[in-house]
Motif scaffolding. Structure first.
Motif, PDB file in Angstrom:
ATOM      1  N   ALA A 104       1.000  -1.262  -0.178  1.00 32.22           N
ATOM      2  CA  ALA A 104      -0.082  -0.175   0.029  1.00 32.22           C
ATOM      3  C   ALA A 104       0.753   1.161  -0.003  1.00 32.22           C
ATOM      4  O   ALA A 104       2.437   1.406  -0.045  1.00 32.22           O
ATOM      5  CB  ALA A 104      -1.319   0.135   1.107  1.00 32.22           C
ATOM      6  N   HIS A 105      -0.108   2.598   0.372  1.00 37.74           N
ATOM      7  CA  HIS A 105       1.099   3.804  -0.014  1.00 37.74           C
ATOM      8  C   HIS A 105       1.173   3.940   1.074  1.00 37.74           C
ATOM      9  O   HIS A 105       1.633   4.789   1.536  1.00 37.74           O
ATOM     10  CB  HIS A 105      -0.007   5.337  -0.405  1.00 37.74           C
ATOM     11  CG  HIS A 105      -1.402   5.207   0.832  1.00 37.74           C
ATOM     12  ND1 HIS A 105      -1.964   4.082   0.819  1.00 37.74           N
ATOM     13  CD2 HIS A 105      -1.265   6.443   1.138  1.00 37.74           C
ATOM     14  CE1 HIS A 105      -2.951   4.760   2.381  1.00 37.74           C
ATOM     15  NE2 HIS A 105      -2.533   5.606   1.854  1.00 37.74           N
ATOM     16  N   LYS A 106       1.151   3.605   2.666  1.00 36.49           N
ATOM     17  CA  LYS A 106       1.869   3.940   3.634  1.00 36.49           C
ATOM     18  C   LYS A 106       3.585   4.334   3.608  1.00 36.49           C
ATOM     19  O   LYS A 106       3.444   4.241   4.745  1.00 36.49           O
ATOM     20  CB  LYS A 106       0.688   2.981   4.854  1.00 36.49           C
ATOM     21  CG  LYS A 106      -0.783   3.062   4.542  1.00 36.49           C
ATOM     22  CD  LYS A 106      -1.005   3.270   6.427  1.00 36.49           C
ATOM     23  CE  LYS A 106      -2.672   3.818   5.762  1.00 36.49           C
ATOM     24  NZ  LYS A 106      -3.383   3.322   5.279  1.00 36.49           N
ATOM     25  N   ILE A 107       3.649   3.538   2.714  1.00 35.94           N
ATOM     26  CA  ILE A 107       5.287   2.603   2.774  1.00 35.94           C
ATOM     27  C   ILE A 107       5.902   4.214   2.807  1.00 35.94           C
ATOM     28  O   ILE A 107       7.157   4.551   3.874  1.00 35.94           O
ATOM     29  CB  ILE A 107       5.438   2.041   2.423  1.00 35.94           C
ATOM     30  CG1 ILE A 107       7.253   1.168   3.176  1.00 35.94           C
ATOM     31  CG2 ILE A 107       5.757   1.821   0.891  1.00 35.94           C
ATOM     32  CD1 ILE A 107       7.487   0.262   4.391  1.00 35.94           C
ATOM     33  N   GLY A 207       0.138   8.261  10.670  1.00 35.39           N
ATOM     34  CA  GLY A 207      -0.100   7.599   9.403  1.00 35.39           C
ATOM     35  C   GLY A 207      -0.831   8.004   8.382  1.00 35.39           C
ATOM     36  O   GLY A 207      -1.124   7.626   6.457  1.00 35.39           O
ATOM     37  N   SER A 208      -1.766   9.240   8.809  1.00 32.46           N
ATOM     38  CA  SER A 208      -2.551   9.853   7.505  1.00 32.46           C
ATOM     39  C   SER A 208      -2.412  11.374   7.274  1.00 32.46           C
ATOM     40  O   SER A 208      -1.583  12.030   8.686  1.00 32.46           O
ATOM     41  CB  SER A 208      -3.851   9.304   8.047  1.00 32.46           C
ATOM     42  OG  SER A 208      -4.627  10.036   6.249  1.00 32.46           O
ATOM     43  N   VAL A 209      -3.176  12.355   6.949  1.00 33.03           N
ATOM     44  CA  VAL A 209      -2.597  13.299   7.138  1.00 33.03           C
ATOM     45  C   VAL A 209      -3.502  14.642   7.959  1.00 33.03           C
ATOM     46  O   VAL A 209      -4.734  15.120   7.474  1.00 33.03           O
ATOM     47  CB  VAL A 209      -3.120  14.218   5.741  1.00 33.03           C
ATOM     48  CG1 VAL A 209      -1.993  13.863   4.462  1.00 33.03           C
ATOM     49  CG2 VAL A 209      -4.137  13.703   4.520  1.00 33.03           C
ATOM     50  N   ILE A 249     -10.941   8.234  -0.188  1.00 35.90           N
ATOM     51  CA  ILE A 249     -10.307   8.964   0.731  1.00 35.90           C
ATOM     52  C   ILE A 249     -10.903   8.922   3.152  1.00 35.90           C
ATOM     53  O   ILE A 249     -12.012   8.007   2.645  1.00 35.90           O
ATOM     54  CB  ILE A 249     -10.864  10.292   0.587  1.00 35.90           C
ATOM     55  CG1 ILE A 249     -10.444  11.577   2.112  1.00 35.90           C
ATOM     56  CG2 ILE A 249     -12.459  10.414   1.112  1.00 35.90           C
ATOM     57  CD1 ILE A 249     -10.162  12.461   0.963  1.00 35.90           C
ATOM     58  N   GLY A 250      -9.696   8.334   3.893  1.00 33.70           N
ATOM     59  CA  GLY A 250      -9.904   7.683   4.886  1.00 33.70           C
ATOM     60  C   GLY A 250      -9.301   8.903   5.717  1.00 33.70           C
ATOM     61  O   GLY A 250     -10.533   9.954   5.652  1.00 33.70           O
ATOM     62  N   GLY A 251      -8.504   9.418   6.040  1.00 38.79           N
ATOM     63  CA  GLY A 251      -7.177  10.033   6.820  1.00 38.79           C
ATOM     64  C   GLY A 251      -7.572  11.537   6.134  1.00 38.79           C
ATOM     65  O   GLY A 251      -7.767  12.264   5.539  1.00 38.79           O
ATOM     66  N   GLY A 252      -7.316  10.896   4.306  1.00 38.66           N
ATOM     67  CA  GLY A 252      -6.756  11.854   2.988  1.00 38.66           C
ATOM     68  C   GLY A 252      -5.412  11.807   2.241  1.00 38.66           C
ATOM     69  O   GLY A 252      -4.874  12.455   1.771  1.00 38.66           O
ATOM     70  N   SER A 253      -4.507  10.481   3.304  1.00 42.78           N
ATOM     71  CA  SER A 253      -3.115  10.674   2.382  1.00 42.78           C
ATOM     72  C   SER A 253      -2.871  10.782   1.133  1.00 42.78           C
ATOM     73  O   SER A 253      -1.982  11.108   0.651  1.00 42.78           O
ATOM     74  CB  SER A 253      -2.215   9.918   3.496  1.00 42.78           C
ATOM     75  OG  SER A 253      -2.649   8.946   3.636  1.00 42.78           O
ATOM     76  N   ASN A 254      -3.129   9.192   0.378  1.00 41.48           N
ATOM     77  CA  ASN A 254      -3.530   8.502  -0.661  1.00 41.48           C
ATOM     78  C   ASN A 254      -4.065   9.840  -1.354  1.00 41.48           C
ATOM     79  O   ASN A 254      -3.320   9.744  -2.806  1.00 41.48           O
ATOM     80  CB  ASN A 254      -3.734   6.859  -1.256  1.00 41.48           C
ATOM     81  CG  ASN A 254      -4.975   7.170  -1.092  1.00 41.48           C
ATOM     82  OD1 ASN A 254      -5.479   6.600  -2.842  1.00 41.48           O
ATOM     83  ND2 ASN A 254      -5.466   6.815  -0.617  1.00 41.48           N
ATOM     84  N   ALA A 255      -5.235  10.440  -1.189  1.00 50.33           N
ATOM     85  CA  ALA A 255      -5.521  11.404  -2.312  1.00 50.33           C
ATOM     86  C   ALA A 255      -4.946  12.419  -2.405  1.00 50.33           C
ATOM     87  O   ALA A 255      -5.097  13.370  -3.316  1.00 50.33           O
ATOM     88  CB  ALA A 255      -7.267  11.263  -1.689  1.00 50.33           C
ATOM     89  N   ILE A 392      -5.123   3.309  -6.810  1.00 52.01           N
ATOM     90  CA  ILE A 392      -4.728   2.461  -6.744  1.00 52.01           C
ATOM     91  C   ILE A 392      -4.371   2.225  -5.628  1.00 52.01           C
ATOM     92  O   ILE A 392      -3.236   1.657  -5.189  1.00 52.01           O
ATOM     93  CB  ILE A 392      -4.508   1.014  -7.803  1.00 52.01           C
ATOM     94  CG1 ILE A 392      -5.456   1.080  -8.808  1.00 52.01           C
ATOM     95  CG2 ILE A 392      -4.995  -0.430  -6.632  1.00 52.01           C
ATOM     96  CD1 ILE A 392      -6.974   0.790  -8.191  1.00 52.01           C
ATOM     97  N   SER A 393      -4.647   2.294  -3.979  1.00 51.37           N
ATOM     98  CA  SER A 393      -3.727   2.882  -2.966  1.00 51.37           C
ATOM     99  C   SER A 393      -3.102   1.436  -2.469  1.00 51.37           C
ATOM    100  O   SER A 393      -2.593   1.362  -2.126  1.00 51.37           O
ATOM    101  CB  SER A 393      -4.562   3.748  -1.652  1.00 51.37           C
ATOM    102  OG  SER A 393      -5.346   2.673  -1.483  1.00 51.37           O
ATOM    103  N   GLY A 394      -4.288   0.336  -2.550  1.00 53.72           N
ATOM    104  CA  GLY A 394      -3.247  -0.492  -1.700  1.00 53.72           C
ATOM    105  C   GLY A 394      -3.682  -2.591  -2.648  1.00 53.72           C
ATOM    106  O   GLY A 394      -5.023  -1.950  -3.342  1.00 53.72           O
TER     107      GLY A 394
HETATM  108  C1  LIG Z   1      -5.307   2.815   5.067  1.00 51.83           C
HETATM  109  C2  LIG Z   1      -5.717   3.610   3.978  1.00 51.83           C
HETATM  110  C3  LIG Z   1      -6.250   4.167   3.572  1.00 51.83           C
HETATM  111  C4  LIG Z   1      -6.830   5.212   3.807  1.00 51.83           C
HETATM  112  O1  LIG Z   1      -6.021   6.080   3.960  1.00 51.83           O
HETATM  113  P1  LIG Z   1      -6.018   7.571   3.564  1.00 51.83           P
HETATM  114  O2  LIG Z   1      -4.551   8.227   4.353  1.00 51.83           O
HETATM  115  O3  LIG Z   1      -7.351   8.546   3.313  1.00 51.83           O
HETATM  116  O4  LIG Z   1      -5.234   7.203   2.493  1.00 51.83           O
HETATM  117  C5  LIG Z   1      -6.680   3.521   1.721  1.00 51.83           C
HETATM  118  N1  LIG Z   1      -6.306   2.339   1.251  1.00 51.83           N
HETATM  119  C6  LIG Z   1      -5.671   1.328   1.791  1.00 51.83           C
HETATM  120  C7  LIG Z   1      -5.038   0.266   0.668  1.00 51.83           C
HETATM  121  C8  LIG Z   1      -4.792   2.115   3.207  1.00 51.83           C
HETATM  122  O5  LIG Z   1      -3.843   1.018   3.833  1.00 51.83           O
END
Ligand SMILES: *Cc1c(COP(=O)(O)O)cnc(C)c1O
Length: 405
Positions: A104-107, A207-209, A249-255, A392-394
């Motif tokens: 995923a993008h989190k790394i 972990g997010s914005v 969009i969750g916390g919003g970091s990948n967006a 595709i965030s993950g």
């Molecule tokens: C954690 C996560 C998200 C949501 O987090 P954002 O900070 O909004 O990006 C989205 N996609 C994947 C795969 C995640 O692991």
């Protein structure tokens, strides 16, 4: 076709972050800021100073970019999705963050922050996690740097995310099951904050914005490599900017990571899909940008889901990574200005998009990412040959068990 004729855009592209900052008090328009207990102020000041000092530091970026390339596997491909394009009658590309190390993008963010933590002399990293994705990315970065790592998880999440708990432990992290409260992510945040206040030697890796300034700015910066690459890639492949960019969009970091490269290009429409769970006409959702009210929540001023009394209420989404009652402050601002459109995507719509992508492209997305795919399917109905990118965030291995075929 000779190999020369293959447009290999991967080798020409550097994952170089994009500099763009909130005002000096950490506000994006009316949202953001730093609402913290006074005893944390010195730690936050030190972090802010460190962040601003790395922005123009060449040595820092040399190490960051080489780890992003050789360890994370960046740049992630921008893949032309032929069958999805035919299905929607548009030209659709997928930005493949699912192919990063750990899936995923989190790394992108944990690598960036751990390099800062090491510079600041920290030897212990703490983080909280819901589904375990951010916990795994943090434990990975900590192992890479040989640092101590503690991950706080609500008891319910600890019990239900067995595989990710095992991964974190395998990576040498100590996973702490938080018993207090309802055993949810919010309780894990409270426990991590408590530990952070009492242990000056610990670095809190968010972990997010979200959270108090400077975290939204830091996480945005490290995730902006997604957009920085995507912009270069689409120009090389199509010789023009896209009409649309979609993300979940969750916390919003990948967006914010992918949007950051296109925000100043008014012709590029930015659309995000947020977790609408069982619908926005009831409380079983995480549709903060459609339903939230401005308030101070977890150290920042932002939109938050509230109950009848105006207190934060629990959220719900089929995607654990979207199941959060707050939102990164910059997104609240981008909603107000109208620059980004935030579509509520129900569990059912996301599940349909999840299955569709698997069958059309052989790519099983994370349930979170499927909300971005669903936002694209909702928007690209006119079959008018629009050029679009979906982030595709993950990857979705973690989700297949819970989806009915
Ligand atoms: C954690 C996560 C998200 C949501 O987090 P954002 O900070 O909004 O990006 C989205 N996609 C994947 C795969 C995640 O692991």
């Amino acid at each position: 076709m000779t190999t020369n004729a293959i447009n290999n855009t991967r080798t020409q592209i550097l994952p170089q972050p994009i500099k763009y900052l909130p005002d000096q008090d950490g506000f994006f328009g009316n949202y953001g800021g730093q609402f913290i207990p006074p005893e944390l102020k010195p730690k936050f000041d030190q972090l802010t100073e460190q962040f601003y000092s790395i922005l123009d530091d060449e040595e820092f970026h040399k190490e960051l970019i080489s780890l992003l390339i050789d360890y994370v596997g960046r740049p992630s491909p921008l893949y032309y999705a032929r069958r999805l394009s035919e299905y929607t009658g548009n030209r659709v590309y997928l930005k493949r963050e699912d192919l990063n190390h750990t899936g995923a993008h989190k790394i992108n963010n944990t690598i960036g922050q751990i390099l800062m933590a090491r510079r600041m002399g920290y030897k212990e990293i703490i983080a909280e996690t819901g589904a375990g994705q951010h916990g795994v990315a943090t434990a990975t970065a900590a192992a890479l740097m040989g640092m101590e790592c503690k991950i706080f998880m609500g008891r319910k999440d600890y019990d239900r995310q067995f595989l990710n708990v095992k991964r974190m432990e395998m990576l040498g992290a100590q996973v702490i099951s938080v018993e207090q409260g309802t055993g949810s992510l919010k309780d894990a945040v409270d426990a991590a904050l408590g530990y952070f206040i009492e242990n000056p030697a610990a670095y809190y890796l968010i972990g997010s914005v979200v959270g108090p300034h400077p975290y939204p700015a830091i996480v945005r910066y490290f995730q902006s490599v997604i957009g920085s690459e995507a912009r270069q890639q689409i120009l090389l492949k199509e010789n023009r900017l896209p009409d649309f960019v979609f993300a979940a969009i969750g916390g919003g970091s990948n967006a914010i990571g992918i949007f950051s490269a296109f925000i100043d290009d008014e012709q590029v429409k930015l659309v995000a899909g947020e977790g609408a769970g069982l619908g926005i006409d009831n409380e079983k959702n995480a549709a903060t940008l459609n339903l939230g009210k401005p308030m101070v929540f977890q150290g920042m001023k932002t939109l938050t889901l509230t109950d009848d009394q105006g207190n934060p209420r629990p959220s719900y989404s089929i995607a654990a990574g979207l199941d959060y009652p707050g939102i990164g402050p910059e997104h609240a601002h981008l909603r107000d200005t109208g620059r980004v459109k935030y579509l509520p995507i129900t569990d059912e719509q996301a599940t349909r998009a999840f299955k569709l992508l698997a069958r059309l492209e052989g790519i099983i997305p994370a349930m979170e990412s499927a909300h971005g795919v669903a936002a694209a399917l909702e928007t690209l109905l006119d079959k008018t040959g629009k050029l679009a990118i979906i982030n595709i965030s993950g990857r979705g291995d973690k989700d297949v068990e819970r989806i009915k075929l």
